[in-house]
Design a protein around this motif. Structure first.
Motif: not given
Length: 392
Positions: A196-221
């Motif tokens: 597990a990787q925990h992304f926090s408030n400070s990760d939300f910059h330059d689209g990085r945080g949005i990508r983290a949310v997309v990744a968190s919902t990316a059901i494998p397959g």
């Protein structure tokens, strides 16, 4: 920096469209309409989320208004931005590439330019998929034929998740999350390391945080993995569907945990189950087992702290209490870090019925979304700690 005396956290688990259930629970708790909070409104300082829980947690953190107002806005987003309405062309989360039913959908036919653009994009995407899979099939001639045939199938190539990414960019202001007083933890799974990787408030910059949310919902397959900082991430639910530990590590003591999957005993067991029935039941049982382990860990923490207090007061300490504390301390203490443990209160909220059919977590129709929100409100209004196994 000293922490407040008590910190309240919302722990939001994954479950696709079932995330609407969590919206109903949030509204009720923040309005002070639940016995879980003694009918007093709460304003959590911490939000942790996995998969669709990450979506809800991020939007709650991004809103500078009160928690109740933010929850009301979240409901509006689910009903008017996420849900698929009659006469519209699909939902705002995903669509199936090359879906011929779009050609007969009156909502899609009202937007011929969109339909033509989709057709062109799908032709390119599916054509590239066919070429790549054919090339792999021919290049793997030394492998068994059945393995080569199985390798031709990848459901993810038929699912287009760009609507979801566009929705997140429209809804999430990364600067607001960085500057928010609410603590956010988004959980994704490192697909290579299996952790597990925990992304926090400070990760939300330059689209990085949005990508983290997309990744968190990316059901494998089903949805494509997401690359962040040269690492590949997928759905956080693979390893941590209910991010309880993230909330505790962030300082949460009074935790409200919203589960989106019903307990296995609630789901109907068919006399002659099919493959999907069987796989989903295995999935629910696995989640229930992990949930039980997390909750029991919290009980051990409370029992261990009681043991230490009794020891300081020169009272006799039962061996079981000492064993509980030793077990928890040995499991949770991280090398090189000092941690302060406090008693935990955990309220749990479960759907009392299966929220949809076998593929209900992918049902974003307006009726399904509205029903799930209403079920979340009902469950929070009638909350029973004994029935739900809360930790008090």
């Amino acid at each position: 920096m000293s922490l407040p005396a008590t910190r309240t956290a919302m722990v939001l688990s994954g479950g696709g469209a079932y995330g609407a259930f969590g919206v109903g629970v949030l509204k009720t708790l923040f309005a002070g309409r639940s016995p879980a909070t003694d009918y007093s409104p709460i304003a959590p300082e911490i939000f942790t989320g996995t998969s669709v829980g990450a979506f809800n947690a991020s939007l709650m953190t991004a809103q500078p208004c009160s928690c109740l107002d933010a929850a009301m806005q979240l409901e509006d987003i689910w009903l008017n931005r996420v849900a698929e309405r009659l006469g519209e062309c699909g939902n705002a989360i995903f669509r199936i590439r090359g879906n011929v039913s779009d050609l007969f959908d009156t909502g899609c036919l009202r937007h011929p330019l969109t339909l033509a653009t989709r057709f062109a994009d799908d032709s390119i995407a599916l054509g590239g998929y066919a070429l790549a899979r054919t090339a792999n099939f021919l290049a793997s001639s030394n492998e068994p034929l059945e393995d080569r045939i199985m390798a031709l199938v990848n459901i993810g190539n038929f699912v287009d998740s760009t609507p979801y990414e566009s929705l997140l960019r429209a809804l999430i202001d990364e600067a607001q999350i960085r500057q928010s007083s609410r603590v956010l933890r988004v959980i994704a799974t490192n697909w290579v390391r299996g952790k597990a990787q925990h992304f926090s408030n400070s990760d939300f910059h330059d689209g990085r945080g949005i990508r983290a949310v997309v990744a968190s919902t990316a059901i494998p397959g089903v949805f494509p993995p997401v690359r962040i900082d040269h690492e590949i991430y997928v759905d956080g639910g693979v390893v941590e569907n209910t991010p309880l530990s993230a909330a505790i590590e962030a300082g949460g003591e009074n935790l409200h945990v919203i589960y989106l999957d019903p307990r296995p005993g609630v789901t109907r067991l068919r006399g002659e189950p099919n493959t999907i029935d069987t796989m989903l039941r295995v999935y629910y049982i696995m989640l229930a087992t992990k949930i039980s382990e997390d909750i029991e860990s919290a009980r051990w923490i409370n029992a261990g702290l009681d043991a230490l207090r009794n020891f300081r007061e020169d009272q006799e300490v039962p061996d079981a209490a000492l064993r509980n504390f030793t077990r928890v301390a040995g499991t949770l203490l991280k090398e090189g870090k000092k941690r302060i443990y406090k008693r935990l209160v955990i309220h749990r909220y479960f759907p009392e019925t299966a929220l949809g059919g076998n593929l209900g977590m992918l049902d974003f129709s307006i009726d399904a979304i509205a029903n799930m929100i209403a079920e979340g409100e009902r469950v929070a209004l009638l909350h029973d700690c004994k029935h739900n196994g809360c930790v008090l």
